[in-house]
Design a protein around this motif. Structure first.
Motif, PDB file in Angstrom:
ATOM      1  N   SER A 159      45.761  28.751  52.331  1.00  0.00           N
ATOM      2  CA  SER A 159      46.344  29.106  51.034  1.00  0.00           C
ATOM      3  C   SER A 159      45.261  29.318  49.979  1.00  0.00           C
ATOM      4  N   VAL A 160      44.258  28.462  49.975  1.00  0.00           N
ATOM      5  CA  VAL A 160      43.183  28.616  48.990  1.00  0.00           C
ATOM      6  C   VAL A 160      42.377  29.882  49.282  1.00  0.00           C
ATOM      7  N   LEU A 161      42.126  30.163  50.558  1.00  0.00           N
ATOM      8  CA  LEU A 161      41.424  31.409  50.893  1.00  0.00           C
ATOM      9  C   LEU A 161      42.216  32.632  50.448  1.00  0.00           C
ATOM     10  N   LEU A 162      43.538  32.615  50.640  1.00  0.00           N
ATOM     11  CA  LEU A 162      44.375  33.743  50.209  1.00  0.00           C
ATOM     12  C   LEU A 162      44.318  33.919  48.699  1.00  0.00           C
ATOM     13  N   ALA A 163      44.374  32.821  47.958  1.00  0.00           N
ATOM     14  CA  ALA A 163      44.314  32.936  46.500  1.00  0.00           C
ATOM     15  C   ALA A 163      42.954  33.447  46.040  1.00  0.00           C
ATOM     16  N   LEU A 164      41.883  32.975  46.676  1.00  0.00           N
ATOM     17  CA  LEU A 164      40.558  33.453  46.298  1.00  0.00           C
ATOM     18  C   LEU A 164      40.385  34.929  46.647  1.00  0.00           C
ATOM     19  N   ALA A 165      40.962  35.357  47.776  1.00  0.00           N
ATOM     20  CA  ALA A 165      40.882  36.777  48.136  1.00  0.00           C
ATOM     21  C   ALA A 165      41.631  37.640  47.127  1.00  0.00           C
ATOM     22  N   ALA A 166      42.830  37.189  46.734  1.00  0.00           N
ATOM     23  CA  ALA A 166      43.582  37.935  45.715  1.00  0.00           C
ATOM     24  C   ALA A 166      42.820  37.950  44.387  1.00  0.00           C
ATOM     25  N   PHE A 167      42.201  36.854  44.043  1.00  0.00           N
ATOM     26  CA  PHE A 167      41.402  36.801  42.814  1.00  0.00           C
ATOM     27  C   PHE A 167      40.222  37.775  42.897  1.00  0.00           C
ATOM     28  N   GLY A 168      39.588  37.871  44.070  1.00  0.00           N
ATOM     29  CA  GLY A 168      38.480  38.808  44.222  1.00  0.00           C
ATOM     30  C   GLY A 168      38.934  40.254  44.094  1.00  0.00           C
ATOM     31  N   VAL A 169      40.118  40.568  44.599  1.00  0.00           N
ATOM     32  CA  VAL A 169      40.618  41.943  44.481  1.00  0.00           C
ATOM     33  C   VAL A 169      40.848  42.301  43.023  1.00  0.00           C
ATOM     34  N   PHE A 170      41.341  41.356  42.231  1.00  0.00           N
ATOM     35  CA  PHE A 170      41.632  41.639  40.831  1.00  0.00           C
ATOM     36  C   PHE A 170      40.395  41.607  39.947  1.00  0.00           C
ATOM     37  N   GLN A 171      39.231  41.392  40.543  1.00  0.00           N
ATOM     38  CA  GLN A 171      37.994  41.506  39.785  1.00  0.00           C
ATOM     39  C   GLN A 171      37.448  42.926  39.793  1.00  0.00           C
ATOM     40  N   LEU A 172      38.155  43.829  40.464  1.00  0.00           N
ATOM     41  CA  LEU A 172      37.728  45.220  40.490  1.00  0.00           C
ATOM     42  C   LEU A 172      37.977  45.881  39.141  1.00  0.00           C
ATOM     43  N   ASP A 173      37.561  47.126  39.030  1.00  0.00           N
ATOM     44  CA  ASP A 173      37.779  47.859  37.787  1.00  0.00           C
ATOM     45  C   ASP A 173      39.265  48.025  37.522  1.00  0.00           C
TER      46      ASP A 173
END
Length: 332
Positions: free
Chosen positions: A170-184
């Motif tokens: 669950s934490v990995l999924l949240a961090l992955a989603a957070f990384g995607v939303f760091q895009l432009d």
């Protein structure tokens, strides 16, 4: 005249009595003599039989004791739990409490920062954190009773691995989603996808946290301290409750300090990676507890009267229903 020549009256009376007894025996008839002899012989036979029976009973008891001596000695030497109840050592107790504290502290810190991240992406509205909270709360309320029944039917090592793996994922999924939303902003997906991803991650984390907490507090602790003094079990349960209350306060405080020091975005990532580290610590400590307490590795015996055994699909919800006329109805 010498003293020996003087007649002693007591001696004369004794000799007279002996003389009369001898004369009476001579005057007895042969029948009386024979009856006395028969009585004496019968009494002698009975005494001999009683002595022989007592000797045989003593011999049988002695032989029976010697026959059971090896098994009793083996029980005393090998099965020490029957005379000396097994209680966990202080090191085992500390490892169990430390594992529970690590996972509770990380979970409470994570539960604090996850809605704040959603507030960051919707600064003018609280709809995103509100939707997240409703979804996670409903999921916990519906799945919580089922988790208890599954834990009762499953061995402890798979339960431990499942709880830690779900939290880690669950934490990995949240961090992955957070990384995607760091895009432009042009390449960033819609905000609704972030809410969906964080809600899924929150539900999975809630499921893993429930499995870890319930299995340790309601299964491991009663099993490990089953043969200990009642005061020891009460003391461990009290320490578990103190850890829960302390984590409720310390987790958000630590997460807020990290957010204020690193900023909202990088603070969220730091709390997430710290949470992953707590899962590794929990896995190592619980594995050590399993090695030191082999009792936890024994298969579970679920009684047939257990509600989860009668209705495995309903799990803990089966306790809220009762049968009437062949149909289940809620207990009001």
């Amino acid at each position: 005249q010498s003293p020996s020549s003087i007649d002693d009256p007591a001696r004369r009376r004794t000799s007279d009595i002996d003389t009369r007894n001898a004369r009476s025996e001579l005057r007895e008839s042969p029948k009386v003599k024979s009856s006395k002899l028969k009585t004496q012989s019968t009494l002698s036979v009975k005494i001999a039989e009683s002595v022989n029976s007592n000797k045989s009973l003593l011999c049988r008891s002695t032989m029976r004791w010697f026959a059971s001596f090896p098994s009793k000695t083996t029980e005393l030497l090998l099965d020490k739990s029957s005379t000396q109840p097994h209680t966990p050592t202080a090191a085992t107790e500390r490892a169990l409490l430390a594992a529970h504290a690590a996972t509770k502290l990380g979970s409470k810190a994570w539960d604090f920062v996850l809605p704040l991240l959603l507030v960051h992406y919707s600064p003018l509205s609280l709809s995103m954190p509100a939707a997240y909270g409703v979804v996670v709360f409903l999921f916990r309320a519906l799945v919580g009773p089922l988790v208890g029944g599954w834990i009762d039917r499953t061995d402890r090592r798979p339960v431990m691995r499942a709880g830690i793996a779900l939290q880690f994922a669950s934490v990995l999924l949240a961090l992955a989603a957070f990384g995607v939303f760091q895009l432009d902003a042009d390449s960033r997906p819609p905000t609704a996808l972030l809410v969906a991803a964080m809600s899924i991650a929150g539900c999975v984390e809630a499921l893993g946290a429930s499995i870890s907490s319930i299995s340790v507090k309601k299964d491991w602790v009663p099993a490990m301290w089953a043969n200990a003094e009642p005061d020891d079990l009460a003391r461990v349960n009290s320490l578990m409750g103190s850890i829960d209350l302390g984590s409720e306060m310390a987790g958000p405080l630590l997460a807020g300090w990290v957010l204020s020091a690193k900023g909202e975005l990088w603070g969220f990532a730091a709390v997430g990676f710290a949470n992953l580290a707590t899962f590794a610590i929990e896995a190592a400590l619980l594995s050590a507890v399993l090695r030191r307490a082999p009792l936890l590795l024994e298969p579970k015996a679920v009684p047939a009267t257990h509600a989860a055994a009668r209705a495995p699909r309903l799990g803990g919800w089966a306790t809220l229903y009762r049968r009437r006329n062949g149909a289940r109805r809620p207990v009001l």
